[in-house]
Design a protein around this motif. Structure first.
Motif, PDB file in Angstrom:
ATOM      1  N   ARG A  59       0.990  -1.299  -0.068  1.00  0.00           N
ATOM      2  CA  ARG A  59       0.131  -0.089   0.153  1.00  0.00           C
ATOM      3  C   ARG A  59       0.900   1.259   0.043  1.00  0.00           C
ATOM      4  NH1 ARG A  59      -4.475   0.968  -1.694  1.00  0.00           N
ATOM      5  NH2 ARG A  59      -5.254  -0.919  -0.922  1.00  0.00           N
ATOM      6  N   ASN A  60       1.885   1.329   0.792  1.00  0.00           N
ATOM      7  CA  ASN A  60       2.971   2.489   0.893  1.00  0.00           C
ATOM      8  C   ASN A  60       3.891   2.515   0.038  1.00  0.00           C
ATOM      9  OD1 ASN A  60       1.161   3.652   2.998  1.00  0.00           O
ATOM     10  ND2 ASN A  60       2.250   2.150   4.362  1.00  0.00           N
ATOM     11  N   ALA A  61       4.021   1.729  -1.011  1.00  0.00           N
ATOM     12  CA  ALA A  61       4.917   1.575  -1.965  1.00  0.00           C
ATOM     13  C   ALA A  61       5.050   2.831  -2.825  1.00  0.00           C
ATOM     14  CB  ALA A  61       5.055   0.293  -2.918  1.00  0.00           C
ATOM     15  N   HIS A  62       6.357   3.272  -3.297  1.00  0.00           N
ATOM     16  CA  HIS A  62       6.552   4.389  -4.073  1.00  0.00           C
ATOM     17  C   HIS A  62       7.801   3.945  -4.874  1.00  0.00           C
ATOM     18  CE1 HIS A  62       8.738   5.504  -0.416  1.00  0.00           C
ATOM     19  NE2 HIS A  62       9.717   6.183  -1.334  1.00  0.00           N
ATOM     20  N   ALA A  63       7.814   4.351  -5.909  1.00  0.00           N
ATOM     21  CA  ALA A  63       8.729   4.285  -6.980  1.00  0.00           C
ATOM     22  C   ALA A  63       9.964   5.575  -6.776  1.00  0.00           C
ATOM     23  CB  ALA A  63       8.545   4.557  -8.619  1.00  0.00           C
ATOM     24  N   PRO A  64      11.205   5.234  -7.007  1.00  0.00           N
ATOM     25  CA  PRO A  64      12.257   6.314  -6.627  1.00  0.00           C
ATOM     26  C   PRO A  64      11.927   7.451  -7.585  1.00  0.00           C
ATOM     27  CG  PRO A  64      13.164   4.632  -7.748  1.00  0.00           C
ATOM     28  CD  PRO A  64      11.891   4.201  -7.395  1.00  0.00           C
ATOM     29  N   VAL A  65      12.112   8.760  -7.235  1.00  0.00           N
ATOM     30  CA  VAL A  65      12.021   9.843  -7.870  1.00  0.00           C
ATOM     31  C   VAL A  65      13.063  10.209  -9.117  1.00  0.00           C
ATOM     32  CG1 VAL A  65      11.834  12.579  -7.690  1.00  0.00           C
ATOM     33  CG2 VAL A  65      11.020  11.153  -5.708  1.00  0.00           C
ATOM     34  N   TRP A  66      14.257   9.678  -8.835  1.00  0.00           N
ATOM     35  CA  TRP A  66      15.403   9.840 -10.064  1.00  0.00           C
ATOM     36  C   TRP A  66      14.921   8.934 -11.321  1.00  0.00           C
ATOM     37  CZ3 TRP A  66      16.672   5.136 -11.670  1.00  0.00           C
ATOM     38  CH2 TRP A  66      16.799   4.104 -10.901  1.00  0.00           C
ATOM     39  N   VAL A  67      13.879   8.138 -11.352  1.00  0.00           N
ATOM     40  CA  VAL A  67      13.335   7.321 -12.538  1.00  0.00           C
ATOM     41  C   VAL A  67      12.855   8.393 -13.805  1.00  0.00           C
ATOM     42  CG1 VAL A  67      11.248   6.742 -11.821  1.00  0.00           C
ATOM     43  CG2 VAL A  67      12.622   5.227 -13.248  1.00  0.00           C
ATOM     44  N   ARG A  68      12.475   9.708 -12.800  1.00  0.00           N
ATOM     45  CA  ARG A  68      11.905  10.544 -14.122  1.00  0.00           C
ATOM     46  C   ARG A  68      12.954  10.980 -15.019  1.00  0.00           C
ATOM     47  NH1 ARG A  68       9.910  13.266  -9.434  1.00  0.00           N
ATOM     48  NH2 ARG A  68       7.477  13.117  -9.119  1.00  0.00           N
ATOM     49  N   TRP A  69      14.139  10.855 -14.717  1.00  0.00           N
ATOM     50  CA  TRP A  69      15.392  11.429 -15.351  1.00  0.00           C
ATOM     51  C   TRP A  69      15.566  10.522 -16.850  1.00  0.00           C
ATOM     52  CZ3 TRP A  69      16.593  16.127 -15.314  1.00  0.00           C
ATOM     53  CH2 TRP A  69      16.584  16.981 -14.111  1.00  0.00           C
ATOM     54  N   PRO A  70      15.708   9.135 -16.612  1.00  0.00           N
ATOM     55  CA  PRO A  70      15.834   8.138 -17.771  1.00  0.00           C
ATOM     56  C   PRO A  70      14.558   8.360 -18.560  1.00  0.00           C
ATOM     57  CG  PRO A  70      15.554   7.030 -15.796  1.00  0.00           C
ATOM     58  CD  PRO A  70      16.239   8.264 -15.318  1.00  0.00           C
ATOM     59  N   ILE A  71      13.301   8.590 -17.893  1.00  0.00           N
ATOM     60  CA  ILE A  71      12.279   8.824 -18.645  1.00  0.00           C
ATOM     61  C   ILE A  71      12.322   9.955 -19.543  1.00  0.00           C
ATOM     62  CG2 ILE A  71       9.510   9.014 -18.578  1.00  0.00           C
ATOM     63  CD1 ILE A  71       9.641   7.504 -15.817  1.00  0.00           C
ATOM     64  N   GLY A  72      12.272  11.049 -19.193  1.00  0.00           N
ATOM     65  CA  GLY A  72      12.771  12.263 -19.839  1.00  0.00           C
ATOM     66  C   GLY A  72      13.674  12.131 -21.123  1.00  0.00           C
ATOM     67  N   LEU A  73      14.975  11.724 -20.655  1.00  0.00           N
ATOM     68  CA  LEU A  73      15.768  11.271 -21.886  1.00  0.00           C
ATOM     69  C   LEU A  73      14.925  10.478 -22.903  1.00  0.00           C
ATOM     70  CD1 LEU A  73      19.103  10.615 -19.635  1.00  0.00           C
ATOM     71  CD2 LEU A  73      18.556  12.521 -21.136  1.00  0.00           C
ATOM     72  N   ALA A  74      14.440   9.379 -22.417  1.00  0.00           N
ATOM     73  CA  ALA A  74      13.810   8.616 -23.382  1.00  0.00           C
ATOM     74  C   ALA A  74      12.859   9.542 -24.368  1.00  0.00           C
ATOM     75  CB  ALA A  74      13.028   7.315 -22.781  1.00  0.00           C
ATOM     76  N   VAL A  75      12.107  10.208 -23.637  1.00  0.00           N
ATOM     77  CA  VAL A  75      11.104  11.052 -24.426  1.00  0.00           C
ATOM     78  C   VAL A  75      11.741  11.830 -25.478  1.00  0.00           C
ATOM     79  CG1 VAL A  75       9.440  12.967 -24.106  1.00  0.00           C
ATOM     80  CG2 VAL A  75       9.289  11.077 -22.643  1.00  0.00           C
ATOM     81  N   LEU A  76      12.845  12.512 -24.953  1.00  0.00           N
ATOM     82  CA  LEU A  76      13.928  13.319 -26.129  1.00  0.00           C
ATOM     83  C   LEU A  76      14.059  12.726 -26.968  1.00  0.00           C
ATOM     84  CD1 LEU A  76      15.775  15.439 -23.440  1.00  0.00           C
ATOM     85  CD2 LEU A  76      13.805  16.278 -24.881  1.00  0.00           C
ATOM     86  N   ALA A  77      14.606  11.409 -26.872  1.00  0.00           N
ATOM     87  CA  ALA A  77      15.066  10.540 -27.992  1.00  0.00           C
ATOM     88  C   ALA A  77      14.075   9.876 -28.999  1.00  0.00           C
ATOM     89  CB  ALA A  77      15.866   9.204 -27.571  1.00  0.00           C
ATOM     90  N   HIS A  78      12.736   9.591 -28.268  1.00  0.00           N
ATOM     91  CA  HIS A  78      11.712   9.272 -28.886  1.00  0.00           C
ATOM     92  C   HIS A  78      10.859  10.310 -29.768  1.00  0.00           C
ATOM     93  CE1 HIS A  78       7.465   6.933 -28.520  1.00  0.00           C
ATOM     94  NE2 HIS A  78       7.953   7.080 -29.575  1.00  0.00           N
ATOM     95  N   GLY A  79      11.017  11.673 -29.221  1.00  0.00           N
ATOM     96  CA  GLY A  79      10.448  12.732 -29.824  1.00  0.00           C
ATOM     97  C   GLY A  79      11.302  13.051 -31.273  1.00  0.00           C
ATOM     98  N   TYR A  80      12.544  12.950 -30.927  1.00  0.00           N
ATOM     99  CA  TYR A  80      13.630  13.371 -32.178  1.00  0.00           C
ATOM    100  C   TYR A  80      13.490  12.131 -33.177  1.00  0.00           C
ATOM    101  CZ  TYR A  80      17.600  13.521 -34.846  1.00  0.00           C
ATOM    102  OH  TYR A  80      18.668  13.529 -36.172  1.00  0.00           O
TER     103      TYR A  80
END
Length: 302
Positions: A59-80
């Motif tokens: 119930r109280n599980a949460h993903a690490p905040v730093w995982v947003r950075w690889p997602i952001g890089l992936a979005v940039l590469a995907h968008g290009y």
């Protein structure tokens, strides 16, 4: 003196040959860059998706905040990869692969923006794993080239809203699957000794339903605007506001089904199984409207 024209013609032929060779090399280099960007984005999506899903236990599980950075890089590469793959040399490339890739791109961007308002959740991890397939789809289904002049401003907005509608309904689809699993677990509770898992990290079913209907409502609005702009785009190209094509008819069918679903929620308080049955029917019509037909056409073309 008599050989001068021939020499001049030969020189021009050589120059043309060199220019053509340079164009081919530039195209190959461009395609290599697009392939690399697509693969990099797929790897980052896969990594981030696995991290999020593995983190969601209890119930109280949460993903690490730093995982947003690889997602952001992936979005940039995907968008290009999307931009340079679709828009090249005065023509626009589009088809099943690019539509699928754009749908996942929009879905990831929507959920990434949402994580800055709310916490990271397990649903995002599932969409990221799906995005791995989406970003690589353009390498398998390269689509067809269309003269950019045919893509009027109205048609571009029509396409933009259509892809946005598919993205929101994709998110709602994943949400619906999780709700179905939650509903079954409520009817057949897991033993207390069983270790908390991924589903336990989700909000309660009532909250999930509320979020689900909000997502469907936004998707429904996008479909409504898509149909309106589609009518104007059809008139611009063919002089009529409505064409009896499978895409148009099935999209209207999906719009009606989603409209009935939302009306049922507001006026009859539809929940769980009843609401999801209407949603699955609407999704089936909406997916076949473009993706099903386009997939078959590209397979036949191959």
């Amino acid at each position: 003196m008599g050989f001068a024209p021939a020499d001049g013609g030969f020189a021009r032929l050589c120059v043309a040959s060199i220019l053509e060779s340079l164009k081919e090399k530039e195209f190959q280099t461009n395609m290599t860059a697009l392939t690399i960007c697509s693969v990099v984005a797929a790897i980052l999506y896969l990594f981030a998706g696995i991290v999020i899903i593995r983190s969601m236990k209890g119930r109280n599980a949460h993903a690490p905040v730093w995982v947003r950075w690889p997602i952001g890089l992936a979005v940039l590469a995907h968008g290009y990869a999307l931009h340079d793959g679709m828009l090249r040399d005065g023509v626009t490339t589009f088809g099943f692969g690019y539509a699928l890739s754009e749908m996942f791109f929009f879905a990831v961007v929507i959920l990434l923006v949402e994580t800055w308002i709310h916490r990271l959740h397990g649903q995002f991890g599932i969409v990221l794993l799906g995005a791995v397939v989406g970003v690589l789809a353009t390498l398998i289904f390269p689509g067809q080239t269309i003269e950019s002049g045919e893509w009027t401003l109205i048609f571009r907005w029509h396409l933009f809203l259509a892809i946005a509608a598919y993205a929101f309904m994709l998110i709602a689809f994943v949400h619906g699957i999780l709700m179905t699993i939650q509903n079954r677990r409520l009817k057949r509770p897991a033993p207390e000794s069983e270790e908390a898992g991924f589903i336990d990290s989700m909000p309660g079913l009532v909250v999930m339903e509320r979020i689900f209907f909000r997502i469907v409502a936004v998707g429904f609005l996008c479909i409504t605007l898509t149909l309106c702009l589609g009518a104007f785009a059809t008139y611009e190209m063919h002089g009529v506001y409505f064409s009896f094509e499978h895409k148009t008819i099935l999209t209207w069918v999906a719009w009606i089904l989603f409209g009935v679903l939302l009306a049922g929620r507001v006026f009859a308080g539809w929940r769980a199984k009843t609401a999801l049955n209407w949603f699955w029917a609407g999704c089936a019509a909406f997916v076949v409207a473009y993706f099903g037909y386009s997939f078959v056409i590209e397979l036949m073309a191959r």
